[in-house]
Design a protein around this motif. Structure first.
Motif, PDB file in Angstrom:
ATOM      1  N   ALA A 103      -6.392   0.984  -2.582  1.00 58.52           N
ATOM      2  CA  ALA A 103      -7.611   0.368  -2.698  1.00 58.52           C
ATOM      3  C   ALA A 103      -8.678   0.935  -3.876  1.00 58.52           C
ATOM      4  O   ALA A 103      -9.173   0.400  -4.586  1.00 58.52           O
ATOM      5  CB  ALA A 103      -8.844  -0.028  -1.379  1.00 58.52           C
ATOM      6  N   ARG A 104      -8.927   2.293  -3.540  1.00 58.58           N
ATOM      7  CA  ARG A 104      -9.523   2.740  -4.344  1.00 58.58           C
ATOM      8  C   ARG A 104      -8.387   3.399  -5.089  1.00 58.58           C
ATOM      9  O   ARG A 104      -9.397   3.088  -7.130  1.00 58.58           O
ATOM     10  CB  ARG A 104      -9.309   4.761  -3.570  1.00 58.58           C
ATOM     11  N   TYR A 105      -7.726   3.600  -5.769  1.00 55.01           N
ATOM     12  CA  TYR A 105      -6.321   3.488  -6.753  1.00 55.01           C
ATOM     13  C   TYR A 105      -7.000   2.104  -7.311  1.00 55.01           C
ATOM     14  O   TYR A 105      -6.835   2.353  -8.174  1.00 55.01           O
ATOM     15  CB  TYR A 105      -5.086   3.489  -6.044  1.00 55.01           C
ATOM     16  N   GLY A 106      -6.514   0.934  -7.042  1.00 52.58           N
ATOM     17  CA  GLY A 106      -7.091  -0.191  -7.397  1.00 52.58           C
ATOM     18  C   GLY A 106      -9.075   0.028  -8.033  1.00 52.58           C
ATOM     19  O   GLY A 106      -8.203  -0.660  -9.103  1.00 52.58           O
ATOM     20  N   GLU A 107      -9.175   0.434  -7.087  1.00 53.43           N
ATOM     21  CA  GLU A 107     -10.671   0.231  -8.476  1.00 53.43           C
ATOM     22  C   GLU A 107     -11.050   1.357  -8.985  1.00 53.43           C
ATOM     23  O   GLU A 107     -11.650   0.883  -9.989  1.00 53.43           O
ATOM     24  CB  GLU A 107     -12.021   0.567  -6.682  1.00 53.43           C
ATOM     25  N   GLN A 108      -9.889   2.139  -9.605  1.00 56.69           N
ATOM     26  CA  GLN A 108     -10.173   2.889 -10.058  1.00 56.69           C
ATOM     27  C   GLN A 108      -9.342   3.065 -11.414  1.00 56.69           C
ATOM     28  O   GLN A 108      -9.741   3.389 -12.599  1.00 56.69           O
ATOM     29  CB  GLN A 108      -9.709   4.411  -9.926  1.00 56.69           C
ATOM     30  N   SER A 141       0.987  -1.152  -0.553  1.00 56.97           N
ATOM     31  CA  SER A 141      -0.435  -0.005  -0.232  1.00 56.97           C
ATOM     32  C   SER A 141       1.006   1.207   0.263  1.00 56.97           C
ATOM     33  O   SER A 141       0.518   2.100  -0.845  1.00 56.97           O
ATOM     34  CB  SER A 141      -0.787  -0.282   1.179  1.00 56.97           C
ATOM     35  N   ALA A 142       1.803   0.862   0.800  1.00 60.95           N
ATOM     36  CA  ALA A 142       3.015   2.373   0.673  1.00 60.95           C
ATOM     37  C   ALA A 142       3.407   2.620  -0.630  1.00 60.95           C
ATOM     38  O   ALA A 142       3.553   3.647  -0.642  1.00 60.95           O
ATOM     39  CB  ALA A 142       4.086   2.023   1.597  1.00 60.95           C
ATOM     40  N   ALA A 143       3.858   1.413  -1.415  1.00 69.75           N
ATOM     41  CA  ALA A 143       4.029   2.287  -2.766  1.00 69.75           C
ATOM     42  C   ALA A 143       3.412   2.363  -3.386  1.00 69.75           C
ATOM     43  O   ALA A 143       3.498   3.594  -4.634  1.00 69.75           O
ATOM     44  CB  ALA A 143       5.262   0.455  -2.913  1.00 69.75           C
ATOM     45  N   LEU A 144       1.680   2.290  -3.784  1.00 71.57           N
ATOM     46  CA  LEU A 144       0.962   2.585  -4.400  1.00 71.57           C
ATOM     47  C   LEU A 144       0.589   4.140  -3.977  1.00 71.57           C
ATOM     48  O   LEU A 144       0.056   4.828  -4.912  1.00 71.57           O
ATOM     49  CB  LEU A 144      -0.313   1.581  -3.966  1.00 71.57           C
ATOM     50  N   LEU A 190      -6.171  -7.355  -7.748  1.00 73.54           N
ATOM     51  CA  LEU A 190      -4.934  -6.385  -7.243  1.00 73.54           C
ATOM     52  C   LEU A 190      -5.009  -7.135  -5.446  1.00 73.54           C
ATOM     53  O   LEU A 190      -5.363  -6.988  -4.869  1.00 73.54           O
ATOM     54  CB  LEU A 190      -5.601  -5.617  -7.298  1.00 73.54           C
ATOM     55  N   GLN A 191      -3.472  -7.834  -5.612  1.00 74.91           N
ATOM     56  CA  GLN A 191      -3.098  -7.924  -4.397  1.00 74.91           C
ATOM     57  C   GLN A 191      -3.149  -7.170  -3.202  1.00 74.91           C
ATOM     58  O   GLN A 191      -1.378  -6.397  -3.773  1.00 74.91           O
ATOM     59  CB  GLN A 191      -2.491  -9.500  -3.990  1.00 74.91           C
ATOM     60  N   LEU A 192      -3.118  -6.467  -2.322  1.00 74.50           N
ATOM     61  CA  LEU A 192      -2.539  -5.800  -1.394  1.00 74.50           C
ATOM     62  C   LEU A 192      -1.505  -6.064  -0.504  1.00 74.50           C
ATOM     63  O   LEU A 192      -2.631  -6.982   0.387  1.00 74.50           O
ATOM     64  CB  LEU A 192      -3.095  -4.593  -1.439  1.00 74.50           C
ATOM     65  N   GLY A 193      -0.803  -5.308   0.097  1.00 76.14           N
ATOM     66  CA  GLY A 193       0.017  -5.891   1.284  1.00 76.14           C
ATOM     67  C   GLY A 193      -0.017  -3.840   2.877  1.00 76.14           C
ATOM     68  O   GLY A 193       0.670  -3.500   1.403  1.00 76.14           O
TER      69      GLY A 193
END
Length: 326
Positions: free
Chosen positions: A81-86, A44-47, A67-70
């Motif tokens: 998660a918002r970025y992933g959904e977008q 999540s930090a990298a994203l 999308l798998q997040l850590g």
């Protein structure tokens, strides 16, 4: 409401670091139209702080795609998660299963199984932020936390947070003294614990992961749980995905050559963008696993893909008939 129908998770390909990149996923989609594909874990930090386009780039042909997040910061995970959904992902999955030292030092992965309340907070924050399903991938236990009641408690917390889908690697994680590779083989798998979880939480979509390598094993697991998640077997023997789809859904089994030729437009487009062939071709090496000529196929690609100017002609060369090799 998020689509968490059990049938949507019947066949999945696990998130695997350094393996399930966008090139690999495109290839896997050609082998199975139904398998649910997962990205490598993205922190999540990298994203949140990094290059979202590079980290989230994917092809529309890859869907259904998760999308798998850590991470372990609820607010940061919610933004990721918002970025992933977008970006168009169909699901956001939280990693609560990876045992590597790097992941532990960041307070995420399998070590979070010791903190179910925090995981619940993370899941709730993500669910409040997006409309797509938020799911969790975990282990059956971690270190000395090795009783079924611990997994039961963790699952109850996930349900309270709104989780509808839980992917469970049926092997406990040892966070000290074992490498990530050893954690894939030690201690032994315990499928019965995952089966019990499904029996006791029938409302939960349960996907089993770990050591699944054959069509028959897939069928056996699907008699007990909702879905099967394939890991290394799907990477080293990717044609297994086509065999599973054919067996479960009655689809005609495509030839390996046809699958590979369907990669041609993608490969040529990527070469045109400046992608080196080696970054794509490394995922193709297992396609002829167990077939006559498999070793020659791998050798031709491995020896040629890194050379300047390597292109589709090398793949065609590798596909040429070979005598059977041991």
């Amino acid at each position: 409401m998020p689509n968490c129908e059990p049938t949507a998770f019947r066949i999945c390909v696990a998130p695997m670091m350094d393996w399930t990149d966008r090139h690999c996923r495109y290839f896997h989609r050609l082998l199975s139209s139904r398998a649910r594909l997962y990205t490598e874990m993205v922190t999540s930090a990298a994203l949140v702080r990094g290059n979202q386009f590079r980290l989230l780039e994917h092809s529309q042909q890859e869907h259904p795609l998760a999308l798998q997040l850590g991470g372990s910061d609820p607010a940061e995970l919610a933004q990721a998660a918002r970025y992933g959904e977008q970006a168009g992902y169909d699901e956001i999955n939280l990693n609560v299963g990876c045992p590597s030292d790097r992941v532990q030092s960041g307070r995420f992965g399998a070590c979070l199984m010791r903190e179910p309340a925090l995981v619940g907070d993370c899941v709730k924050a993500m669910r409040d932020a997006v409309a797509v399903p938020v799911t969790v991938k975990c282990r059956i236990g971690v270190d000395d936390q090795d009783e079924y009641v611990d997994l039961q408690h963790f699952t109850e917390r996930m349900l309270d947070a709104g989780v509808e889908v839980l992917a469970v690697h049926a092997r406990k994680a040892w966070l000290q003294g074992l490498s990530p590779k050893e954690n894939r083989e030690i201690p032994p798998l315990d499928y019965q614990r995952v089966y019990r979880l499904k029996r006791e939480f029938p409302q939960l979509v349960v996907v089993i992961n770990g050591g699944i390598t054959t069509v028959d094993q897939v069928r056996e697991h699907l008699a007990q749980v909702d879905g099967v998640m394939l890991g290394r077997a799907a990477y080293h023997d990717p044609y297994l995905l086509a065999r599973i789809e054919s067996d479960l859904y009655g689809e005609a089994l495509p030839s390996r050559d046809d699958v590979l030729r369907h990669m041609r437009p993608y490969v040529q487009a990527e070469l045109g963008r400046g992608t080196a062939l080696k970054h794509i071709s490394r995922h193709l090496l297992g396609l002829y696993q167990g077939e006559p000529g498999a070793r020659a196929f791998r050798r031709t690609i491995s020896e040629g893909a890194h050379l300047p100017g390597a292109g589709w002609a090398l793949i065609e060369q590798a596909m040429a008939p070979y005598p059977a090799v041991a």
